[in-house]
Design a protein around this motif. Structure first.
Motif, short mmCIF file in Angstrom:
data_model
loop_
_atom_site.label_atom_id
_atom_site.label_comp_id
_atom_site.label_asym_id
_atom_site.label_seq_id
_atom_site.Cartn_x
_atom_site.Cartn_y
_atom_site.Cartn_z
N THR A 44 54.65 22.04 28.72
CA THR A 44 53.83 22.78 29.52
C THR A 44 53.66 24.30 29.04
N PRO A 45 52.96 24.63 27.89
CA PRO A 45 53.17 26.09 27.38
C PRO A 45 52.02 26.95 28.27
N LEU A 46 52.83 28.24 28.45
CA LEU A 46 51.53 29.06 29.01
C LEU A 46 50.84 29.76 27.89
N SER A 47 49.69 30.19 28.05
CA SER A 47 48.93 31.00 27.04
C SER A 47 49.53 32.26 26.80
N HIS A 48 48.96 32.64 25.53
CA HIS A 48 49.42 33.95 25.28
C HIS A 48 48.65 35.04 26.07
N LEU A 49 49.03 36.27 26.24
CA LEU A 49 48.18 37.30 27.04
C LEU A 49 46.94 37.76 26.04
N SER A 50 45.94 37.84 26.74
CA SER A 50 44.80 38.29 26.05
C SER A 50 44.27 39.55 26.78
N GLY A 51 43.02 40.24 26.24
CA GLY A 51 42.55 41.53 26.91
C GLY A 51 42.20 40.97 28.30
N ALA A 52 41.46 39.96 28.41
CA ALA A 52 41.09 39.44 29.79
C ALA A 52 42.17 39.48 30.71
N HIS A 53 43.47 38.89 30.37
CA HIS A 53 44.39 39.20 31.26
C HIS A 53 44.78 40.23 31.68
N LEU A 54 44.68 41.27 30.81
CA LEU A 54 45.30 42.66 31.09
C LEU A 54 44.16 43.33 31.96
N ALA A 55 42.88 42.93 31.67
CA ALA A 55 41.80 43.63 32.53
C ALA A 55 41.87 42.87 33.99
N ALA A 56 42.17 41.64 34.16
CA ALA A 56 42.45 41.28 35.27
C ALA A 56 43.43 41.71 36.00
N ALA A 57 44.67 42.06 35.49
CA ALA A 57 45.73 42.71 36.28
C ALA A 57 45.05 44.08 36.55
N GLN A 58 44.28 44.88 35.80
CA GLN A 58 43.97 46.15 36.39
C GLN A 58 42.72 45.85 37.22
N GLY A 59 42.47 44.71 37.77
CA GLY A 59 41.51 44.65 38.80
C GLY A 59 40.16 43.97 38.41
N ALA A 60 39.95 43.98 37.12
CA ALA A 60 38.54 43.08 36.79
C ALA A 60 38.31 41.70 37.36
N ALA A 61 36.96 41.55 37.74
CA ALA A 61 36.88 40.17 38.22
C ALA A 61 37.22 39.32 37.15
N PRO A 62 38.11 38.03 36.97
CA PRO A 62 38.23 37.10 36.14
C PRO A 62 37.17 36.20 36.00
N GLU A 63 36.83 35.74 34.82
CA GLU A 63 35.97 34.49 34.43
C GLU A 63 36.77 33.50 35.30
N ALA A 64 36.01 32.61 35.35
CA ALA A 64 36.17 31.06 35.98
C ALA A 64 37.26 30.61 35.25
N ALA A 65 37.12 30.66 33.96
CA ALA A 65 37.81 29.81 32.92
C ALA A 65 39.33 30.56 32.95
N LEU A 66 39.45 31.55 33.29
CA LEU A 66 40.80 32.14 33.43
C LEU A 66 41.33 32.29 34.55
N GLN A 67 40.78 31.77 35.67
CA GLN A 67 41.54 31.78 36.92
C GLN A 67 42.75 30.94 37.03
N GLN A 68 42.52 29.52 36.62
CA GLN A 68 43.72 28.61 36.43
C GLN A 68 44.81 29.23 35.72
N ASP A 69 44.67 29.84 34.65
CA ASP A 69 45.62 30.33 33.70
C ASP A 69 46.26 31.51 34.59
N LEU A 70 45.75 32.41 35.18
CA LEU A 70 46.14 33.49 35.95
C LEU A 70 47.02 32.74 36.99
N ALA A 71 46.55 31.84 37.83
CA ALA A 71 47.31 31.23 38.97
C ALA A 71 48.72 30.73 38.18
N ALA A 72 48.67 30.18 37.00
CA ALA A 72 49.85 29.74 36.25
C ALA A 72 50.93 30.90 36.19
N GLY A 73 50.38 31.99 35.89
CA GLY A 73 51.10 32.90 35.61
C GLY A 73 51.86 33.67 36.82
#
Ligand SMILES: Cc1cc2nc3c(=O)[nH]c(=O)nc-3n(C[C@H](O)[C@H](O)[C@H](O)COP(=O)(O)O)c2cc1C
Length: 202
Positions: A45-74
């Motif tokens: 069950t690998p985790l995906s690598h960090l992307s710019g979208a992950h870092l933007a979400a960490a800074q408060g940007a609203a994540p794309e729907a596709a990223l939400q599951q991955d952020l929850a896994a993180g």
């Protein structure tokens, strides 16, 4: 007491680091009544690598729907880590360092404000209350003074990164030279398993 058991070898039941990490967990289970164990297999069950979208979400940007599951896994990975009193990690050497699956996990747990912070004295680890035991398996030999010593980036890297987040004294149990030949492999695995069943009780 909670134990987080993580494996990262990609070779399943042939893995030396998996065998040794399981022996460490077995020993601690037997020595610690009521120990709660959470297991995470970073190869299956690998985790995906960090992307710019992950870092933007960490800074408060609203994540794309596709990223939400991955952020929850993180978040789940971070919560598991923060909740653990003991972390047992299987860490094979692949191309002189840890598998990229394990690096992806480290990228989710080394987070400013969660496991370290910057203060007047520089970086300060916030996860120092954990006991970390790491089962390392290497094909060759990398001991101090050996010709390949400068190519060792498993133990040296993990010692640094856990130290950075406050875990100053991770314990390493190593099986070395497992690709040198069957005799070396047998001896290295037996030695590591012996060390595993001898770890101090929690
Ligand atoms: C893709 C790959 C890369 C490897 N690179 C190295 C290496 O750089 N140095 C080394 O000593 N052994 C290397 N090995 C051997 C492994 O460290 C050894 O087989 C060890 O047992 C791996 O742990 P595992 O059995 O838990 O997967 C490599 C093995 C694989 C599969």
């Amino acid at each position: 007491m909670k134990l987080l058991h993580i494996d990262s070898s990609v070779v399943g039941s042939h893995s030396v680091s998996r065998q040794v990490s399981a022996a460490i967990v077995g020993r601690l289970r037997q020595a610690t009544p009521g120990l709660e164990v959470v297991y995470r297999d970073l190869a299956s069950t690998p985790l995906s690598h960090l992307s710019g979208a992950h870092l933007a979400a960490a800074q408060g940007a609203a994540p794309e729907a596709a990223l939400q599951q991955d952020l929850a896994a993180g978040r789940a990975v971070m919560d598991e880590f923060l909740a653990a009193d003991i972390v047992v990690l299987g860490a094979p050497m692949y191309n002189f360092t840890i598998p990229s699956q394990l690096k992806a996990w480290i990228d989710r747990i080394v987070v400013a404000g969660k496991t370290f912070k910057y203060g007047a004295q520089g970086a300060e680890g916030l996860a120092g209350n954990k006991r970390v035991i790491i089962a390392v398996s290497r094909g060759g030999f990398y001991g101090a003074g050996s010709p390949a010593a400068a190519g060792e980036y498993v133990e040296s890297y993990l010692r640094w990164v856990f130290g950075f987040i406050g875990v100053k004294n991770p314990k390493f149990i190593s099986a070395d030279g497992v690709q040198v030949g069957p005799e070396h492999r047998e001896k290295a695995v037996a030695g590591a398993l012996q060390a595993a069943i001898s770890v101090a009780a929690a």
